[in-house]
Scaffold this motif. Structure first.
Motif, PDB file in Angstrom:
ATOM      1  N   MET A   1      31.991  65.226  17.011  1.00 46.59           N
ATOM      2  CA  MET A   1      33.410  65.433  17.210  1.00 46.59           C
ATOM      3  C   MET A   1      33.632  65.836  18.676  1.00 46.59           C
ATOM      4  O   MET A   1      33.019  66.781  19.153  1.00 46.59           O
ATOM      5  CB  MET A   1      33.881  66.551  16.275  1.00 46.59           C
ATOM      6  CG  MET A   1      35.314  66.990  16.528  1.00 46.59           C
ATOM      7  SD  MET A   1      35.824  68.417  15.532  1.00 46.59           S
ATOM      8  CE  MET A   1      35.993  67.673  13.939  1.00 46.59           C
ATOM      9  N   PRO A   2      34.486  65.167  19.410  1.00 46.89           N
ATOM     10  CA  PRO A   2      34.718  65.530  20.802  1.00 46.89           C
ATOM     11  C   PRO A   2      35.473  66.858  20.898  1.00 46.89           C
ATOM     12  O   PRO A   2      36.303  67.177  20.061  1.00 46.89           O
ATOM     13  CB  PRO A   2      35.586  64.388  21.341  1.00 46.89           C
ATOM     14  CG  PRO A   2      36.148  63.715  20.139  1.00 46.89           C
ATOM     15  CD  PRO A   2      35.227  63.998  19.000  1.00 46.89           C
ATOM     16  N   VAL A   3      35.118  67.623  21.916  1.00 48.62           N
ATOM     17  CA  VAL A   3      35.743  68.917  22.129  1.00 48.62           C
ATOM     18  C   VAL A   3      37.031  68.723  22.932  1.00 48.62           C
ATOM     19  O   VAL A   3      37.066  67.999  23.913  1.00 48.62           O
ATOM     20  CB  VAL A   3      34.776  69.872  22.865  1.00 48.62           C
ATOM     21  CG1 VAL A   3      35.466  71.177  23.205  1.00 48.62           C
ATOM     22  CG2 VAL A   3      33.550  70.144  22.003  1.00 48.62           C
ATOM     23  N   SER A   4      38.086  69.385  22.494  1.00 47.32           N
ATOM     24  CA  SER A   4      39.385  69.278  23.151  1.00 47.32           C
ATOM     25  C   SER A   4      39.444  70.143  24.406  1.00 47.32           C
ATOM     26  O   SER A   4      38.518  70.887  24.706  1.00 47.32           O
ATOM     27  CB  SER A   4      40.474  69.717  22.173  1.00 47.32           C
ATOM     28  OG  SER A   4      40.309  71.089  21.864  1.00 47.32           O
ATOM     29  N   LEU A   5      40.558  70.053  25.103  1.00 45.68           N
ATOM     30  CA  LEU A   5      40.791  70.948  26.223  1.00 45.68           C
ATOM     31  C   LEU A   5      40.730  72.386  25.724  1.00 45.68           C
ATOM     32  O   LEU A   5      41.036  72.650  24.567  1.00 45.68           O
ATOM     33  CB  LEU A   5      42.161  70.668  26.852  1.00 45.68           C
ATOM     34  CG  LEU A   5      42.298  69.333  27.571  1.00 45.68           C
ATOM     35  CD1 LEU A   5      43.743  69.132  28.029  1.00 45.68           C
ATOM     36  CD2 LEU A   5      41.351  69.266  28.754  1.00 45.68           C
ATOM     37  N   PRO A   6      40.362  73.322  26.582  1.00 40.75           N
ATOM     38  CA  PRO A   6      40.214  74.707  26.129  1.00 40.75           C
ATOM     39  C   PRO A   6      41.499  75.283  25.530  1.00 40.75           C
ATOM     40  O   PRO A   6      42.551  75.243  26.148  1.00 40.75           O
ATOM     41  CB  PRO A   6      39.846  75.458  27.411  1.00 40.75           C
ATOM     42  CG  PRO A   6      39.313  74.436  28.339  1.00 40.75           C
ATOM     43  CD  PRO A   6      40.008  73.158  27.992  1.00 40.75           C
ATOM     44  N   ARG A   7      41.396  75.779  24.321  1.00 38.63           N
ATOM     45  CA  ARG A   7      42.500  76.495  23.673  1.00 38.63           C
ATOM     46  C   ARG A   7      42.234  77.991  23.666  1.00 38.63           C
ATOM     47  O   ARG A   7      43.139  78.782  23.488  1.00 38.63           O
ATOM     48  CB  ARG A   7      42.669  76.028  22.224  1.00 38.63           C
ATOM     49  CG  ARG A   7      43.209  74.607  22.121  1.00 38.63           C
ATOM     50  CD  ARG A   7      43.624  74.266  20.703  1.00 38.63           C
ATOM     51  NE  ARG A   7      44.625  75.199  20.204  1.00 38.63           N
ATOM     52  CZ  ARG A   7      44.834  75.419  18.889  1.00 38.63           C
ATOM     53  NH1 ARG A   7      44.132  74.766  17.986  1.00 38.63           N
ATOM     54  NH2 ARG A   7      45.754  76.286  18.493  1.00 38.63           N
ATOM     55  N   VAL A   8      40.948  78.345  23.813  1.00 38.25           N
ATOM     56  CA  VAL A   8      40.553  79.747  23.785  1.00 38.25           C
ATOM     57  C   VAL A   8      40.039  80.138  25.161  1.00 38.25           C
ATOM     58  O   VAL A   8      39.257  79.408  25.772  1.00 38.25           O
ATOM     59  CB  VAL A   8      39.462  79.994  22.723  1.00 38.25           C
ATOM     60  CG1 VAL A   8      39.018  81.452  22.719  1.00 38.25           C
ATOM     61  CG2 VAL A   8      39.933  79.568  21.343  1.00 38.25           C
ATOM     62  N   THR A   9      40.488  81.290  25.632  1.00 38.50           N
ATOM     63  CA  THR A   9      40.009  81.853  26.891  1.00 38.50           C
ATOM     64  C   THR A   9      39.440  83.222  26.604  1.00 38.50           C
ATOM     65  O   THR A   9      40.085  84.048  25.961  1.00 38.50           O
ATOM     66  CB  THR A   9      41.150  81.978  27.917  1.00 38.50           C
ATOM     67  OG1 THR A   9      41.723  80.697  28.138  1.00 38.50           O
ATOM     68  CG2 THR A   9      40.648  82.530  29.238  1.00 38.50           C
ATOM     69  N   LEU A  10      38.220  83.456  27.086  1.00 36.29           N
ATOM     70  CA  LEU A  10      37.597  84.771  27.009  1.00 36.29           C
ATOM     71  C   LEU A  10      37.633  85.370  28.401  1.00 36.29           C
ATOM     72  O   LEU A  10      37.158  84.760  29.356  1.00 36.29           O
ATOM     73  CB  LEU A  10      36.147  84.662  26.516  1.00 36.29           C
ATOM     74  CG  LEU A  10      35.327  85.954  26.562  1.00 36.29           C
ATOM     75  CD1 LEU A  10      35.928  87.021  25.650  1.00 36.29           C
ATOM     76  CD2 LEU A  10      33.881  85.664  26.193  1.00 36.29           C
ATOM     77  N   ILE A  11      38.208  86.546  28.519  1.00 38.92           N
ATOM     78  CA  ILE A  11      38.210  87.277  29.780  1.00 38.92           C
ATOM     79  C   ILE A  11      37.216  88.415  29.603  1.00 38.92           C
ATOM     80  O   ILE A  11      37.382  89.274  28.728  1.00 38.92           O
ATOM     81  CB  ILE A  11      39.610  87.789  30.137  1.00 38.92           C
ATOM     82  CG1 ILE A  11      40.566  86.598  30.237  1.00 38.92           C
ATOM     83  CG2 ILE A  11      39.579  88.588  31.439  1.00 38.92           C
ATOM     84  CD1 ILE A  11      42.016  86.970  30.342  1.00 38.92           C
ATOM     85  N   ALA A  12      36.157  88.384  30.397  1.00 33.36           N
ATOM     86  CA  ALA A  12      35.021  89.271  30.202  1.00 33.36           C
ATOM     87  C   ALA A  12      34.574  89.870  31.530  1.00 33.36           C
ATOM     88  O   ALA A  12      35.184  89.632  32.572  1.00 33.36           O
ATOM     89  CB  ALA A  12      33.880  88.481  29.555  1.00 33.36           C
ATOM     90  N   LYS A  13      33.478  90.641  31.461  1.00 34.12           N
ATOM     91  CA  LYS A  13      32.849  91.160  32.680  1.00 34.12           C
ATOM     92  C   LYS A  13      31.347  91.181  32.473  1.00 34.12           C
ATOM     93  O   LYS A  13      30.877  91.265  31.332  1.00 34.12           O
ATOM     94  CB  LYS A  13      33.386  92.547  33.034  1.00 34.12           C
ATOM     95  CG  LYS A  13      33.002  93.642  32.081  1.00 34.12           C
ATOM     96  CD  LYS A  13      33.568  94.978  32.531  1.00 34.12           C
ATOM     97  CE  LYS A  13      33.161  96.078  31.559  1.00 34.12           C
ATOM     98  NZ  LYS A  13      33.683  97.375  31.945  1.00 34.12           N
ATOM     99  N   PRO A  14      30.592  91.103  33.547  1.00 36.33           N
ATOM    100  CA  PRO A  14      29.134  91.112  33.442  1.00 36.33           C
ATOM    101  C   PRO A  14      28.630  92.418  32.823  1.00 36.33           C
ATOM    102  O   PRO A  14      29.193  93.491  33.057  1.00 36.33           O
ATOM    103  CB  PRO A  14      28.661  90.992  34.890  1.00 36.33           C
ATOM    104  CG  PRO A  14      29.829  90.420  35.637  1.00 36.33           C
ATOM    105  CD  PRO A  14      31.051  90.925  34.923  1.00 36.33           C
ATOM    106  N   GLY A  15      27.579  92.313  32.013  1.00 34.15           N
ATOM    107  CA  GLY A  15      26.930  93.478  31.441  1.00 34.15           C
ATOM    108  C   GLY A  15      27.703  94.150  30.324  1.00 34.15           C
ATOM    109  O   GLY A  15      27.412  95.292  29.969  1.00 34.15           O
ATOM    110  N   CYS A  16      28.644  93.466  29.731  1.00 30.36           N
ATOM    111  CA  CYS A  16      29.510  94.033  28.700  1.00 30.36           C
ATOM    112  C   CYS A  16      29.003  93.586  27.327  1.00 30.36           C
ATOM    113  O   CYS A  16      29.070  92.409  27.002  1.00 30.36           O
ATOM    114  CB  CYS A  16      30.937  93.542  28.957  1.00 30.36           C
ATOM    115  SG  CYS A  16      32.087  93.780  27.608  1.00 30.36           S
TER     116      CYS A  16
END
Length: 82
Positions: A1-16
């Motif tokens: 199944m092809p993956v769509s354009l991003p609908r989910v965004t994760l905002i993170a930081k290193p070492g978390c």
């Protein structure tokens, strides 16, 4: 199944560790549903750091804030129509 354009965004930081947990849930759900996702780091984007510093990790669905600190898998699936 092809993956769509991003609908989910994760905002993170290193070492978390909460970010690692959130990433695992997002990867599993988006893979199951064929939904694209993207990750941004507050370490690389000062505007995101200013906006979300105290809520990391933050999950957006279709550009709107969905969760912070933890990602509830069932809630994420429901938001994505799965």
């Amino acid at each position: 199944m092809p993956v769509s354009l991003p609908r989910v965004t994760l905002i993170a930081k290193p070492g978390c560790h909460l970010c690692d947990d959130a990433r695992a849930v997002i990867e599993r759900v988006t893979a199951d549903l064929g939904v694209g996702w993207v990750e941004h780091s507050i370490a690389d984007e000062p505007a995101l750091a200013e906006q979300y510093w105290e809520q990391i990790p933050v999950t957006l669905v279709d550009g709107r804030q969905h969760d912070y600190w933890r990602v509830d898998e069932a809630r994420l699936r429901a938001a994505l129509g799965g």
